[in-house]
Motif scaffolding. Sequence first.
Motif, PDB file in Angstrom:
ATOM      1  N   CYS A  26      14.350 -27.035  31.546  1.00  0.00           N
ATOM      2  CA  CYS A  26      15.248 -27.912  30.794  1.00  0.00           C
ATOM      3  C   CYS A  26      15.389 -27.366  29.378  1.00  0.00           C
ATOM      4  O   CYS A  26      14.420 -27.285  28.644  1.00  0.00           O
ATOM      5  CB  CYS A  26      14.654 -29.308  30.769  1.00  0.00           C
ATOM      6  N   VAL A  28      16.614 -28.419  26.642  1.00  0.00           N
ATOM      7  CA  VAL A  28      16.364 -29.252  25.465  1.00  0.00           C
ATOM      8  C   VAL A  28      14.883 -29.518  25.269  1.00  0.00           C
ATOM      9  O   VAL A  28      14.466 -30.021  24.239  1.00  0.00           O
ATOM     10  CB  VAL A  28      17.120 -30.589  25.519  1.00  0.00           C
ATOM     11  N   CYS A  29      14.080 -29.207  26.279  1.00  0.00           N
ATOM     12  CA  CYS A  29      12.651 -29.481  26.144  1.00  0.00           C
ATOM     13  C   CYS A  29      11.911 -28.223  25.719  1.00  0.00           C
ATOM     14  O   CYS A  29      12.411 -27.131  25.781  1.00  0.00           O
ATOM     15  CB  CYS A  29      12.089 -29.998  27.454  1.00  0.00           C
ATOM     16  N   SER A  30      10.705 -28.452  25.317  1.00  0.00           N
ATOM     17  CA  SER A  30       9.980 -27.366  24.681  1.00  0.00           C
ATOM     18  C   SER A  30       9.584 -26.247  25.621  1.00  0.00           C
ATOM     19  O   SER A  30       9.216 -25.187  25.165  1.00  0.00           O
ATOM     20  CB  SER A  30       8.705 -27.919  24.048  1.00  0.00           C
ATOM     21  N   ASP A  31       9.601 -26.479  26.908  1.00  0.00           N
ATOM     22  CA  ASP A  31       9.077 -25.432  27.773  1.00  0.00           C
ATOM     23  C   ASP A  31      10.096 -24.354  28.054  1.00  0.00           C
ATOM     24  O   ASP A  31       9.818 -23.410  28.750  1.00  0.00           O
ATOM     25  CB  ASP A  31       8.557 -26.013  29.082  1.00  0.00           C
TER      26      ASP A  31
ATOM     27  N   CYS B  36       4.164 -33.151  25.639  1.00  0.00           N
ATOM     28  CA  CYS B  36       5.396 -32.424  25.948  1.00  0.00           C
ATOM     29  C   CYS B  36       5.791 -32.560  27.418  1.00  0.00           C
ATOM     30  O   CYS B  36       4.953 -32.453  28.321  1.00  0.00           O
ATOM     31  CB  CYS B  36       5.175 -30.955  25.615  1.00  0.00           C
ATOM     32  N   GLY B  38       7.377 -30.434  29.110  1.00  0.00           N
ATOM     33  CA  GLY B  38       7.128 -29.164  29.779  1.00  0.00           C
ATOM     34  C   GLY B  38       5.729 -29.100  30.366  1.00  0.00           C
ATOM     35  O   GLY B  38       5.510 -28.542  31.442  1.00  0.00           O
ATOM     36  N   HIS B  41       5.652 -31.119  33.524  1.00  0.00           N
ATOM     37  CA  HIS B  41       6.240 -30.313  34.601  1.00  0.00           C
ATOM     38  C   HIS B  41       5.192 -29.351  35.180  1.00  0.00           C
ATOM     39  O   HIS B  41       5.025 -29.254  36.404  1.00  0.00           O
ATOM     40  CB  HIS B  41       7.418 -29.541  34.006  1.00  0.00           C
ATOM     41  N   GLY B  63       7.530 -36.546  25.173  1.00  0.00           N
ATOM     42  CA  GLY B  63       8.086 -35.286  24.708  1.00  0.00           C
ATOM     43  C   GLY B  63       9.228 -34.717  25.506  1.00  0.00           C
ATOM     44  O   GLY B  63       9.348 -33.515  25.645  1.00  0.00           O
ATOM     45  N   CYS B  64      10.070 -35.552  26.053  1.00  0.00           N
ATOM     46  CA  CYS B  64      11.302 -35.078  26.699  1.00  0.00           C
ATOM     47  C   CYS B  64      12.465 -35.757  25.979  1.00  0.00           C
ATOM     48  O   CYS B  64      12.685 -36.943  26.146  1.00  0.00           O
ATOM     49  CB  CYS B  64      11.300 -35.424  28.187  1.00  0.00           C
ATOM     50  N   PRO B  65      13.204 -35.017  25.148  1.00  0.00           N
ATOM     51  CA  PRO B  65      14.221 -35.645  24.305  1.00  0.00           C
ATOM     52  C   PRO B  65      15.343 -36.307  25.093  1.00  0.00           C
ATOM     53  O   PRO B  65      15.921 -37.304  24.638  1.00  0.00           O
ATOM     54  CB  PRO B  65      14.752 -34.503  23.449  1.00  0.00           C
ATOM     55  N   VAL B  66      15.665 -35.747  26.273  1.00  0.00           N
ATOM     56  CA  VAL B  66      16.678 -36.390  27.105  1.00  0.00           C
ATOM     57  C   VAL B  66      16.172 -37.761  27.557  1.00  0.00           C
ATOM     58  O   VAL B  66      16.907 -38.751  27.581  1.00  0.00           O
ATOM     59  CB  VAL B  66      17.001 -35.503  28.329  1.00  0.00           C
ATOM     60  N   SER B 350      16.084 -35.290  33.739  1.00  0.00           N
ATOM     61  CA  SER B 350      15.613 -33.991  33.278  1.00  0.00           C
ATOM     62  C   SER B 350      14.499 -33.486  34.187  1.00  0.00           C
ATOM     63  O   SER B 350      13.665 -34.263  34.645  1.00  0.00           O
ATOM     64  CB  SER B 350      15.085 -34.130  31.848  1.00  0.00           C
ATOM     65  N   SER B 351      14.468 -32.161  34.411  1.00  0.00           N
ATOM     66  CA  SER B 351      13.398 -31.615  35.250  1.00  0.00           C
ATOM     67  C   SER B 351      12.037 -31.799  34.592  1.00  0.00           C
ATOM     68  O   SER B 351      11.011 -31.734  35.236  1.00  0.00           O
ATOM     69  CB  SER B 351      13.653 -30.133  35.536  1.00  0.00           C
ATOM     70  N   GLU B 352      12.019 -32.021  33.261  1.00  0.00           N
ATOM     71  CA  GLU B 352      10.758 -32.256  32.565  1.00  0.00           C
ATOM     72  C   GLU B 352      10.442 -33.750  32.470  1.00  0.00           C
ATOM     73  O   GLU B 352       9.390 -34.124  31.955  1.00  0.00           O
ATOM     74  CB  GLU B 352      10.800 -31.655  31.161  1.00  0.00           C
TER      75      GLU B 352
END
Lengths: 99, 375
Positions: A26, A28-31, B36, B38, B41, B63-66, B350-352
Amino acid sequence: MAADGTVTRQTGDWASVACTLDHDGCVVCSDAGIPLRIVELDGDDALCEDITGAQTLIAVELVAPVGVGDVVLTHGGVAIGRADGLHGQDEEGSREVRQ
Amino acid sequence: MKYVNEFRDAKIAQAVAAQIATLADPQRHYKVMEICGGHTHTIYRHGIKDLLPESIELVHGPGCPVCVLPMGRVDDGIAVAEHPEVIFTCFGDMMRVPGSKGSLLEIKARGADVRMVYSPLDALRIARENPDREVVFFAIGFETTAPSTALTLRRAKREGIKNFSVFCNHVTIVPPVRALLDSPDLRLDAFIGPGHVSTVIGCRPYEFISADYGKPVAVAGFEPLDLLQSIMMLMQQLADGRCEVENQYSRIVPWEGNLAALKSMSEVFELRPFFEWRGLGFIAQSALKLSPAYAEFDSELRFSVPGVRVADPKACQCGEVLKGVLKPWECRVFGTSCTPEHPLGTLMVSSEGACAAYFNFGRKSREREPVGAGE
């Protein structure tokens, strides 16, 4: 979803590789920080490639100065960090700890 | 593979997991939050949770802005995108986030010119190529993403581009963490700090967590061994009675962050007095807007936006999941009326998002912990 209530998912080869330009999670996310190696510099931009050889143009002004061969961490088309630690530290992995 | 296999070695993972087990007091229950998305995930994708002793519970953070974007802001973005002269650009995940009357993908299907971009620089290129249209970029993300928006706006200003603007929804990571620490709903023992946000802001901003709240922090990378090692570092701190900020991800994260990126952000943005977070409510100084020097590029000044606060669907429990009060599978619509294909809540988009990550990768845990187990 299967009859027994379990959830399965088809996974391709991407599941076994790191973040690349083809699969960056994604954005927009940090990863979604993708390590890319600089192939060619062009002013504030640089042609970079990922571990699969895919190439893209990245803005590098936030990590200047950089040179061809440097590895940068990129996010959304912009380099946000230098992966200096990847040079020569890979044998030891991530053992270094700042107290 | 360089930098990947080294951090996915099963034997090392088992050794680290064994070390974690020896450090964890079986009589105690540890709640460790990964801030986060991520990390959430990675935890589900690689089954990290199953390597940990029962006494360690991983709590998913905001920590997922979406996921934390309230529906009202999605509606505001849609209102801008519906202007006939506008080319509305956004990241892919944002297209499917439901507002109160549909998503950007749905208005695109109805004829709005909504385009997915990989970078705000792509949006700027579209503006150059379409001087007779207004190009708007839906900016969203934490401090990882904000530098790219800042850099793009600096280039737009330098080039004198007039038909480009930004609908700014950038948020900052520290205020919601402080809000969670102040929340009476949640008792946390330690934090896994976000790796790539910290590439930009460094490790120093987390020092208040250990100094003021007495909780250890380990900034972590995103491979399985990164996460396991950071959990081991946190358990070692707890066992020693220490609370410090440690940097597990030092191969990428400098302690002081990226000063050029921070300078760029401070030139282009300023803090909003307050901003609404889904599940967390209004948090003071937790989001960014364009500074007066860049006000000419502010979509909210260029177009009228409704600015209406919209409540989440009643069935959706994203707020509780975001705060770590509920696990994803404990939500009453998880995996039934809310799936990645047809999301009701942002956490499934979101995938995260914790729910999407759990839906995609959490099979084993779900078998072990039936739906409704938390009720």
